[in-house]
Write an enzyme that holds these catalytic residues in place. Structure first.
Site, PDB file in Angstrom:
ATOM      1  CG  HIS A 240      -0.307   0.335   2.501  1.00  0.00           C
ATOM      2  ND1 HIS A 240       0.623  -0.714   3.093  1.00  0.00           N
ATOM      3  CD2 HIS A 240      -0.228   1.408   3.215  1.00  0.00           C
ATOM      4  CE1 HIS A 240       1.091  -0.117   4.303  1.00  0.00           C
ATOM      5  NE2 HIS A 240       0.547   1.313   4.237  1.00  0.00           N
TER       6      HIS A 240
HETATM    7  C1  UD1 Z   1      -1.900   5.456   5.876  1.00  0.00           C
HETATM    8  C2  UD1 Z   1      -0.630   6.037   6.674  1.00  0.00           C
HETATM    9  C3  UD1 Z   1       0.589   4.867   6.467  1.00  0.00           C
HETATM   10  C4  UD1 Z   1      -0.144   3.731   7.156  1.00  0.00           C
HETATM   11  C5  UD1 Z   1      -1.403   3.275   6.521  1.00  0.00           C
HETATM   12  C6  UD1 Z   1      -2.018   1.998   7.088  1.00  0.00           C
HETATM   13  C7  UD1 Z   1      -0.044   8.197   6.615  1.00  0.00           C
HETATM   14  C8  UD1 Z   1       0.959   9.488   5.857  1.00  0.00           C
HETATM   15  N1  UD1 Z   1       0.057   7.131   5.989  1.00  0.00           N
HETATM   16  O1  UD1 Z   1      -1.642   5.256   4.509  1.00  0.00           O
HETATM   17  O2  UD1 Z   1       1.734   5.108   7.310  1.00  0.00           O
HETATM   18  O3  UD1 Z   1       0.809   2.647   6.767  1.00  0.00           O
HETATM   19  O4  UD1 Z   1      -2.445   4.310   6.639  1.00  0.00           O
HETATM   20  O5  UD1 Z   1      -3.021   1.403   6.010  1.00  0.00           O
HETATM   21  O6  UD1 Z   1      -0.798   8.553   7.351  1.00  0.00           O
HETATM   22  N2  UD1 Z   1      -8.906   4.967   1.490  1.00  0.00           N
HETATM   23  C9  UD1 Z   1     -10.270   4.471   1.188  1.00  0.00           C
HETATM   24  N3  UD1 Z   1     -10.866   4.236   2.507  1.00  0.00           N
HETATM   25  C10 UD1 Z   1     -10.199   4.286   3.715  1.00  0.00           C
HETATM   26  C11 UD1 Z   1      -8.946   4.775   3.703  1.00  0.00           C
HETATM   27  C12 UD1 Z   1      -8.328   5.164   2.580  1.00  0.00           C
HETATM   28  O7  UD1 Z   1     -10.713   4.329   0.243  1.00  0.00           O
HETATM   29  O8  UD1 Z   1     -10.900   3.899   4.578  1.00  0.00           O
HETATM   30  C13 UD1 Z   1      -8.089   5.468   0.149  1.00  0.00           C
HETATM   31  C14 UD1 Z   1      -8.304   6.468  -0.299  1.00  0.00           C
HETATM   32  O9  UD1 Z   1      -8.421   6.794  -1.730  1.00  0.00           O
HETATM   33  C15 UD1 Z   1      -7.274   7.409   0.292  1.00  0.00           C
HETATM   34  C16 UD1 Z   1      -6.027   6.436   0.202  1.00  0.00           C
HETATM   35  O10 UD1 Z   1      -6.914   5.079   0.567  1.00  0.00           O
HETATM   36  O11 UD1 Z   1      -6.941   8.469  -0.697  1.00  0.00           O
HETATM   37  C17 UD1 Z   1      -4.845   6.678   1.082  1.00  0.00           C
HETATM   38  O12 UD1 Z   1      -5.436   6.856   2.291  1.00  0.00           O
HETATM   39  P1  UD1 Z   1      -4.604   7.597   3.542  1.00  0.00           P
HETATM   40  O13 UD1 Z   1      -5.171   7.658   4.666  1.00  0.00           O
HETATM   41  O14 UD1 Z   1      -4.254   8.786   2.889  1.00  0.00           O
HETATM   42  O15 UD1 Z   1      -3.198   6.823   3.379  1.00  0.00           O
HETATM   43  P2  UD1 Z   1      -2.788   5.393   3.494  1.00  0.00           P
HETATM   44  O16 UD1 Z   1      -2.108   4.915   2.336  1.00  0.00           O
HETATM   45  O17 UD1 Z   1      -3.885   4.391   4.102  1.00  0.00           O
END
Ligand code: UD1
Length: 364
Positions: A204
C-alpha cells in the site's frame, strides 16, 4: 477524563487497544478520539469489536486528502475537543498523519504528549511517515520505544534520555491477546487453503502503488511467482485498489495465475493468514514486526526500513532493488529450510502495562 488517546488509521487501532485496556484496569479516565483518516467499515469500525476497543468518544470524520489536508484539518478539529476536555496528557501512536496532528495540536496548546513507538527512523524523508516520526518525537514529553535502535536514534537527535522509556512492542500485546482467536480462525478453510502453501501479500505504500510502471513491474513479478504454482493471497488496500483501477491494471491483476485478490481482512483473519503463510511479501511496517514475532519469512518491498531489528535478528529481508528481485527472493525462501530468527527484547505482550505505569508516575 484525564487522557486523550488519538487514533486514525488501521495500524493505530492495534496499538491503542492494549493501552486503553490497561488504563481501564487502573481506573484512569480517557477519551478515545478517532480522526477518521481511515473510514471504510473494513479499515476502521470492523476493528473496534475484534480488538475489544470501545466505540470512540469522538469521530472527527477527516477522511481522505493530501497529507497536508489531513494533518491540518485534524489539528483544527482536535483543538476544539482539547479546548473543552483539557486533557492532562495526549497519547499518540505510530507514524501516520493523525499521529503528528495529535502531537502538534497538543504541544501548541501546552498539553504534554506521549508517543508510543517513538524513535523509529527509516532515514528516508521522502516518506510522510518519517517526518511524522521526527516531528512527533521532537514534541513529546514521554517517548516509549519498542527496540534499542530507537533509543539510539532519539539520543542522537539530542532528546533527553529521561524522557525515553524502552517498553517493548505494543503490537505484540495485541497479537498475544488475540492469539486464541487467531489460532481458531476459519479463514484458511474459507479461502480453501492449507497452511504453509501460499504467500501472503500486502502492498500500500505510495512508493509501490502510486506509479504505474512500478505496479506493472509488480504484476510481472506476481505472474512469474504464480507461474511456479505458489498460491498468493492479496487483501487489497483501498489506496492500492484505487490506483490499480485508475491505471487500468485491475483486470491484469485479476488474471494472475494463483493470485487471490481479497477485500481488506480484519485483524484476526489477517494474522491467521500471516501465521500460516509460507512467506509474506509486504511493504507494511507492522507486518515486518509481526512476521518476526511469528517466525514467518518476510520479504519487504522497500529500499529501507525503520525497523532494522526485524532484519538483524528477525525474519525480514529488504528487496531494495524493487520488484525485479521478487521472483529470486521468493525462490530463495522456498529453497531454504527452517526460518532462523529471534524475538526482540520486551516483545512479550506486557508493553501496555509498562507504558501505563510510566504514565501514572507522570500524572502523579
Ligand atoms: C496511511 C498511513 C500509513 C499507514 C497506512 C495503513 C499516513 C501518511 N499514512 O496510509 O503510514 O501505513 O495508513 O493503512 O498517514 N482509502 C479508502 N478508505 C479508507 C482509507 C483510505 O478508500 O478507509 C483510500 C483513499 O483513496 C485514500 C487512500 O486510500 O486517498 C489513502 O489513504 P490515506 O489515509 O491517505 O493513506 P494510507 O495509504 O492508508
Amino acid at each position: 477524563m484525564s487522557l486523550a488517546l488519538i487514533m486514525g488509521t488501521r495500524p493505530n487501532f492495534m496499538k491503542v487497544a492494549p493501552v486503553a485496556r490497561e488504563l481501564d484496569k487502573n481506573d484512569i479516565g480517557y477519551e478515545l478520539i478517532h480522526t477518521g483518516q481511515h473510514y471504510d467499515l473494513n479499515m476502521s469500525q470492523a476493528f473496534f469489536a475484534s480488538l475489544d476497543l470501545g466505540k470512540p468518544h469522538h469521530d472527527l470524520g477527516i477522511g481522505s486528502g493530501s497529507d497536508n489536508y489531513q494533518t491540518a484539518k485534524t489539528m483544527l478539529e482536535l483543538e476544539k475537543i482539547f479546548s473543552e476536555s483539557r486533557p492532562e496528557l495526549v497519547v499518540v501512536v505510530g507514524d501516520a498523519n493523525s499521529t503528528l496532528s495529535g502531537a502538534l495540536c497538543a504541544a501548541r496548546m501546552g498539553v504534554p504528549v506521549a508517543h508510543i513507538e517513538a524513535g523509529l527512523r527509516s532515514f528516508d524523508r521522502s516518506m510522510p511517515e518519517e517526518t511524522n516520526r521526527i516531528l512527533t518525537d521532537a514534541l513529546s514529553a514521554l517517548l516509549f520505544t519498542s527496540c534499542e535502535d530507537a533509543n539510539h536514534n532519539l539520543m542522537r537527535e539530542g532528546i533527553d534520555g529521561d524522557k525515553i522509556f524502552f517498553v517493548g512492542n505494543v503490537m505484540i500485546d495485541t497479537l498475544l491477546y488475540l492469539m486464541p482467536e487467531i489460532v481458531n480462525s476459519t479463514i484458511l478453510d474459507e479461502l480453501g487453503l492449507e497452511g504453509k502453501e501460499y504467500m501472503y501479500v500486502t502492498l500500500h505504500r505510495p512508493s509501490n502503488v502510486d506509479a504505474r510502471e512500478r505496479l506493472v513491474e509488480i504484476a510481472a513479478a506476481l505472474e512469474s511467482v504464480g507461474g511456479t504454482g505458489l498460491k498468493m493471497v492479496f487483501p487489497v488496500h483501498p489506496r492500492t485498489r484505487q490506483r490499480l483501477e485508475d491505471f487500468g491494471l485491475w483486470a491484469r491483476f485479476e488474471k494472475v495465475k494463483n493470485l487471490m485478490l481479497l477485500e481488506p481482512l480484519g485483524y484476526v483473519e489477517s494474522m491467521a493468514a500471516t501465521r500460516s503463510a509460507r512467506l509474506v511479501l509486504t511493504d507494511s511496517g507492522g507486518l515486518q514486526e509481526e512476521t518476526t514475532y511469528l517466525g514467518v519469512p518476510c520479504l519487504t518491498l522497500r529500499p529501507n526500513t525503520e525497523r532494522p531489528v526485524t532484519i538483524r535478528i528477525g525474519t525480514n529481508v529488504l528487496l531494495d532493488r524493487g520488484p525485479s528481485v521478487i521472483t529470486a527472493a521468493v525462490d530463495a525462501v522456498l529453497e531454504s529450510g527452517e526460518t532462523q530468527g529471534e524475538i526482540p527484547d520486551l516483545w512479550d505482550g506486557n508493553t501496555a502495562g509498562r507504558i501505563v505505569e510510566v504514565v501514572m508516575d507522570h500524572l502523579d
